[in-house]
Motif scaffolding. Structure first.
Motif, mmCIF file in Angstrom:
data_model
loop_
_atom_site.group_PDB
_atom_site.id
_atom_site.type_symbol
_atom_site.label_atom_id
_atom_site.label_comp_id
_atom_site.label_asym_id
_atom_site.label_seq_id
_atom_site.Cartn_x
_atom_site.Cartn_y
_atom_site.Cartn_z
ATOM 1 N N MET A 1 0.848 -1.191 0.000
ATOM 2 C CA MET A 1 0.000 0.000 0.000
ATOM 3 C C MET A 1 0.884 1.242 0.000
ATOM 4 N N ALA A 2 0.616 2.171 -0.928
ATOM 5 C CA ALA A 2 1.377 3.409 -0.992
ATOM 6 C C ALA A 2 1.015 4.288 0.192
ATOM 7 N N ILE A 3 2.024 4.961 0.731
ATOM 8 C CA ILE A 3 1.820 5.875 1.858
ATOM 9 C C ILE A 3 2.409 7.218 1.464
ATOM 10 N N PHE A 4 1.683 8.293 1.674
ATOM 11 C CA PHE A 4 2.216 9.619 1.373
ATOM 12 C C PHE A 4 1.628 10.617 2.357
ATOM 13 N N GLY A 5 2.334 11.745 2.512
ATOM 14 C CA GLY A 5 1.868 12.746 3.446
ATOM 15 C C GLY A 5 2.933 13.780 3.730
ATOM 16 N N ASN A 6 2.820 14.428 4.885
ATOM 17 C CA ASN A 6 3.723 15.502 5.273
ATOM 18 C C ASN A 6 4.271 15.212 6.657
ATOM 19 N N LEU A 7 5.533 15.571 6.881
ATOM 20 C CA LEU A 7 6.182 15.264 8.150
ATOM 21 C C LEU A 7 5.593 16.030 9.331
ATOM 22 N N ASN A 8 4.892 17.122 9.078
ATOM 23 C CA ASN A 8 4.289 17.820 10.210
ATOM 24 C C ASN A 8 3.004 17.139 10.681
ATOM 25 N N HIS A 9 2.525 16.159 9.890
ATOM 26 C CA HIS A 9 1.371 15.355 10.296
ATOM 27 C C HIS A 9 1.792 13.971 10.785
ATOM 28 N N MET A 10 2.816 13.422 10.157
ATOM 29 C CA MET A 10 3.345 12.109 10.539
ATOM 30 C C MET A 10 4.862 12.153 10.447
ATOM 31 N N SER A 11 5.533 12.047 11.570
ATOM 32 C CA SER A 11 7.000 12.140 11.589
ATOM 33 C C SER A 11 7.622 10.832 11.109
ATOM 34 N N LEU A 12 8.917 10.884 10.833
ATOM 35 C CA LEU A 12 9.618 9.657 10.434
ATOM 36 C C LEU A 12 9.590 8.642 11.569
ATOM 37 N N GLY A 13 9.618 9.125 12.827
ATOM 38 C CA GLY A 13 9.524 8.211 13.966
ATOM 39 C C GLY A 13 8.220 7.437 13.986
ATOM 40 N N ASP A 14 7.148 8.051 13.491
ATOM 41 C CA ASP A 14 5.858 7.355 13.393
ATOM 42 C C ASP A 14 5.831 6.425 12.188
ATOM 43 N N LEU A 15 6.568 6.789 11.137
ATOM 44 C CA LEU A 15 6.562 5.994 9.905
ATOM 45 C C LEU A 15 7.360 4.703 10.028
ATOM 46 N N LEU A 16 8.494 4.760 10.703
ATOM 47 C CA LEU A 16 9.407 3.610 10.717
ATOM 48 C C LEU A 16 8.747 2.319 11.218
ATOM 49 N N PRO A 17 7.946 2.351 12.305
ATOM 50 C CA PRO A 17 7.295 1.099 12.720
ATOM 51 C C PRO A 17 6.365 0.531 11.636
ATOM 52 N N LEU A 18 5.714 1.400 10.865
ATOM 53 C CA LEU A 18 4.838 0.935 9.791
ATOM 54 C C LEU A 18 5.630 0.293 8.664
ATOM 55 N N LEU A 19 6.824 0.825 8.419
ATOM 56 C CA LEU A 19 7.632 0.335 7.303
ATOM 57 C C LEU A 19 8.454 -0.893 7.658
ATOM 58 N N SER A 20 8.481 -1.258 8.941
ATOM 59 C CA SER A 20 9.291 -2.411 9.360
ATOM 60 C C SER A 20 8.739 -3.725 8.819
ATOM 61 N N VAL A 21 7.497 -3.716 8.362
ATOM 62 C CA VAL A 21 6.887 -4.942 7.820
ATOM 63 C C VAL A 21 6.686 -4.841 6.317
ATOM 64 N N GLN A 22 7.280 -3.835 5.693
ATOM 65 C CA GLN A 22 7.124 -3.664 4.255
ATOM 66 C C GLN A 22 8.484 -3.487 3.596
ATOM 67 N N ASP A 23 8.555 -3.866 2.339
ATOM 68 C CA ASP A 23 9.739 -3.628 1.529
ATOM 69 C C ASP A 23 9.415 -2.535 0.523
ATOM 70 N N GLY A 24 10.368 -1.653 0.297
ATOM 71 C CA GLY A 24 10.128 -0.594 -0.673
ATOM 72 C C GLY A 24 11.024 0.596 -0.428
ATOM 73 N N ALA A 25 10.635 1.725 -1.016
ATOM 74 C CA ALA A 25 11.441 2.941 -0.946
ATOM 75 C C ALA A 25 10.601 4.091 -0.412
ATOM 76 N N LEU A 26 11.176 4.829 0.531
ATOM 77 C CA LEU A 26 10.532 6.011 1.086
ATOM 78 C C LEU A 26 11.289 7.237 0.585
ATOM 79 N N GLU A 27 10.607 8.075 -0.172
ATOM 80 C CA GLU A 27 11.209 9.314 -0.657
ATOM 81 C C GLU A 27 10.726 10.474 0.194
ATOM 82 N N ILE A 28 11.673 11.318 0.642
ATOM 83 C CA ILE A 28 11.347 12.495 1.447
ATOM 84 C C ILE A 28 11.919 13.713 0.727
#
Length: 216
Positions: A1-28
């Motif tokens: 599932m694609a995830i997109f947004g802004n860091l002032n709504h979801m920080s990288l600290g909030d994102l990392l646990p979600l991405l620990s079960v997925q493979d792919g690339a996160l562009e910032i």
């Protein structure tokens, strides 16, 4: 599932646990201090980090992750299944440990703010042994050639592509291990002191030399 947004709504600290079960690339992107940053994940590990289209060394990658965790400005987009680009030295960092270590260092930097060396104070190595701590060892190995001749945190941050506060933090740690010592204060203080010493010596020779002549 694609995830997109802004860091002032979801920080990288909030994102990392979600991405620990997925493979792919996160562009910032749209960051204040860095061009586009791309992080590649596989098997719960951060495998590679690209900044401005170039792979980051482990030392630089740690600093960038620290900056991204604290950032509240910037946009992101996660592309699931994106294959990891070629890395000469894959990072292989577990995301849970990476997040814990990053937050710990950021908290420590904030707590040591008044103790951190001035960005323009020049330091030089006092010993040739690398520290045992992996993070300090990475910094020591990358910075040793510059520190042998003397370098400031500002110069190291620029030359090594890392945040200034991280360079100051690592230099404080090396100084506490007695591997580093200041050789010149900011603003060329050593040069001014030397000039003052020469002037004082000249005055002493002039006046005290004359007094010795009078005594004879």
């Amino acid at each position: 599932m694609a995830i997109f947004g802004n860091l002032n709504h979801m920080s990288l600290g909030d994102l990392l646990p979600l991405l620990s079960v997925q493979d792919g690339a996160l562009e910032i992107f749209n960051l204040e201090q860095h061009p586009r940053v791309t992080l590649y994940f596989s098997g719960g590990l951060l495998q590679c980090l690209y900044v401005g289209g170039r792979p980051a060394e482990p030392l630089q990658a740690r600093g960038i992750v620290g900056h991204l965790v604290a950032a509240r400005r910037g946009s992101f987009e996660f592309a699931p299944g994106a294959r990891t680009r070629r890395c000469d030295r894959p990072l292989g960092w577990p995301l849970d440990r990476l997040l814990l270590a990053t937050v710990t260092v950021q908290d420590e930097i904030e707590g040591l703010e008044r103790s951190l060396p001035h960005p323009d104070t020049v330091f030089a190595l006092t010993a040739e042994r690398a520290p045992e701590d992996a993070r300090l060892s990475d910094f020591w190995q990358r910075a040793a050639a510059l520190l042998r001749r003397g370098a400031s945190a500002r110069e190291l941050a620029r030359r090594l592509g890392m945040p200034l506060e991280h360079a100051r933090y690592y230099m404080l740690k090396l100084r506490q291990l007695e591997l580093l010592a200041p050789v010149r204060a900011r603003g060329g203080q050593e040069r001014r002191s030397s000039a003052a010493a020469r002037l004082l010596g000249s005055l002493r020779r002039r006046f005290f030399g004359d007094r010795q002549a009078w005594n004879h």
